[in-house]
Design an enzyme around this catalytic site. Structure first.
Site: not given
Ligand code: UD1
Length: 430
Positions: A305, A397, A122, A126, A124, A22-23, A117
C-alpha cells in the site's frame, strides 16, 4: 465529479495528525456485530469505506450512532437479517468481514461479493478454505457468497498465501467456534493485531496475533467493549513520503513508529533524515535523494500500500531504482500518469525500473485506485505547475480530509468540480 486542483512546487512543512487505521476499523466495525451488548469504538476514520460498511450494517437492523466524528456506538441486538446485498457494499473489499463476523455469531451469512478489480485479481479462496475447515458450507452464486453451519468447530488451518483478509476473517468466525483453531502462515499486519485485540476486549481468546501462528479458543459469547483503533500506518507513511517528494519537513503525529520501520529504513537509505520521538516521526528532506531497490512484502516487509508513493519519490531520486511488487499483479497502473508528468519509468511484469528525473511537470491525471491516487497527488505537489487529479473519490475511500491536511502543511491544493470550478480555472488560465 470533484477533482483536486494542485499548484505544485511548495515544500511541505509542519505537523499532521494521523487518524485511526481504515484497515483495522473495517474488521473491528464488522466484529462489533458479534455481541448483543453495546460496543463503543473510538478513532474510527471518517472515510468512505468505513461509512459504506456502517450503512450496510444499518441496512440489517444494527443500530449505529455517531457520538462524534470519530466515535461510534454500535448495538446489534436488533439485527433483522444475516443477508447483506446492499449495492454499495460491492464497492469495498472489506465487506467480506461481515461474512466471518455473522458466520461466527449467527452461523449464517450471505453477502454480495466484492466487485471491481483495481489492483489485480483478489481471490477469496483462502477465506473460503478457512470457513470450510471450521465446518461451514460455502457457496458462491448470483454474485453472493453464502455460508451456513450447524456448528462451527475449531480446526488447524494452514494458509497457502499470507492474506490479511483471510487471516482476520477466519479469526472472526473461529472466535465463536467450538474448540481450538490454529491459523498457520497468518498475516502479521498491525491491523490483524488490532482486530485480535478488539475481539479479545470483547471476551474472545486469541493468542499469537502479530506472529505466523494464531491460536484461538472459541467462546460461546462475546460482550460489549470500549476500544480505540490504532493509528493508520499507511496514512502516516503517505505523509512521510510527502516530505520526501516535496523536499519538506513534516512531523507526523499520533503514530506507532514501530509500524513505520520499513518505510523509515527506506527514507534513511535514500538520504532523508528521520527522527522518532514518542508517538511522532519527523521526516526532513533537505538534500538530493539517492536511488534504492524495494520489494513489497507482507508485514514487517515494505507494504504494497506504500508502493506507488515510494515510486513517486524514487522517480525524483538520482540514479536507477527498482521496485518489485510481489503482492498484487496489477499495481503499476498509475505509472502511465507519472510518465505524462515527466517520470522515466519502465514497467516489466511486476517490476518498475525507475530512472530518476530532476522534476515532474503538472498535468491532468486520474487516480486509478486509492493508494495510487494518493501517490499521484504527491507527484502533483512536487511538480512544476498545475495539475488536476481526477477520480478523487478513490482517495476519499481511505484518507480523511486529505487535501485539508496537505493544505495545513503548505500545499496549494483545493477541491474543484469539473463542471464548474475547473472550467473556470481553464478559462482563467487560457
Ligand atoms: C488488505 C488491505 C489492502 C492491502 C493488502 C495487502 C484491507 C481492507 N485491505 O487487502 O489495503 O493492500 O491487505 O497488505 O485491509 N489472496 C489469495 N487468496 C485469498 C486472499 C488473498 O490468493 O483468499 C492473495 C491476494 O490475491 C494477494 C495476496 O493474497 O495477492 C494478499 O492479499 P490480502 O492480504 O488478502 O489482501 P486484502 O486482505 O484483500
Amino acid at each position: 465529479m470533484e477533482q483536486y486542483l494542485i499548484h505544485g512546487g511548495n515544500s511541505l512543512v509542519g505537523e499532521v495528525e494521523i487518524g485511526g487505521a481504515k484497515n483495522a476499523a473495517l474488521p473491528i466495525l464488522a466484529a462489533s456485530i458479534m455481541t448483543d451488548e453495546t460496543v463503543h469504538i473510538d478513532n474510527v476514520p471518517d472515510v468512505r469505506d468505513t461509512n459504506v460498511l456502517m450503512d450496510a450494517m444499518g441496512s440489517i437492523g444494527i443500530i449505529i450512532n455517531k457520538e462524534n466524528r470519530h466515535r461510534v456506538t454500535i448495538n446489534a441486538a436488533g439485527i433483522s437479517s444475516t443477508v447483506v446485498c446492499d449495492e454499495n457494499i460491492k464497492k469495498i473489499r472489506a465487506s467480506y468481514y461481515l461474512i466471518g463476523a455473522m458466520l461466527g455469531k449467527y452461523k449464517h451469512a450471505e453477502v454480495t461479493l466484492p466487485g471491481g478489480c483495481d489492483i489485480g485479481c483478489r481471490a477469496i479462496d483462502q477465506h473460503i478454505k478457512g470457513f470450510r475447515a471450521l465446518g461451514a458450507e460455502v457457496i458462491l452464486e448470483h454474485g453472493m457468497i453464502k455460508t451456513r453451519a450447524e456448528h462451527l468447530t475449531g480446526s488447524h488451518i494452514y494458509m497457502d498465501v499470507v492474506s490479511v483478509g483471510a487471516t482476520i476473517n477466519i479469526m472472526l468466525a473461529a472466535s465463536m467456534a467450538e474448540g481450538k483453531t490454529i491459523i498457520e502462515n497468518a498475516a502479521k499486519e498491525p491491523h490483524v493485531v488490532d482486530a485480535a485485540n478488539f475481539l479479545n476486549s470483547m471476551g474472545a481468546n486469541i493468542k499469537g496475533a502479530g506472529t505466523d501462528v494464531i491460536r484461538i479458543k472459541g467462546v460461546q459469547k462475546l460482550h460489549g467493549s470500549d476500544y480505540a483503533i490504532v493509528p493508520d500506518q499507511i496514512e502516516a507513511g503517505t505523509f512521510m513520503l510527502a516530505a520526501a517528494a516535496t523536499r519538506g519537513d513534516i512531523t507526523v503525529k499520533n503514530v506507532i513508529p514501530k509500524h513505520l520501520e520499513s518505510i523509515t529504513a527506506k527514507l534513511l537509505e535514500i538520504g532523508c533524515e528521520v527522527m522518532e520521538q514518542g508517538d511522532q516521526v519527523r521526516v526532513v528532506c533537505s538534500r538530493p535523494l539517492r536511488h534504492t531497490h524495494i520489494k513489497t512484502l507482507p508485514y514487517p516487509g515494505f507494504p504494497t500500500d506504500m508502493q506507488p508513493q515510494i515510486t513517486v519519490v524514487l522517480g525524483l531520486s538520482e540514479g536507477t531504482s527498482i521496485v518489485t511488487e510481489s503482492i498484487f499483479e496489477n499495481r503499476f497502473k498509475y505509472v502511465d500518469e507519472l510518465i505524462r508528468m515527466g517520470a522515466s519509468i519502465k514497467v516489466e511484469g511486476n517490476t518498475a525500473i525507475i530512472d530518476g528525473v530532476s522534476k515532474y511537470t503538472g498535468a491532468g491525471i486520474a487516480a486509478p485506485d486509492l493508494r495510487a491516487g494518493a501517490a499521484l497527488v504527491l507527484a502533483a505537489l512536487a511538480a512544476e505547475g498545475e495539475s488536476v487529479v481526477d477520480n478523487i473519490r478513490y482517495i476519499q475511500r481511505g484518507y480523511e480530509d486529505f487535501h485539508l491536511k496537505l493544505k495545513n502543511l503548505g500545499a496549494d491544493i483545493k477541491v474543484v468540480d469539473r463542471e464548474t470550478d475547473y472550467r473556470g480555472f481553464k478559462l482563467m488560465t487560457g
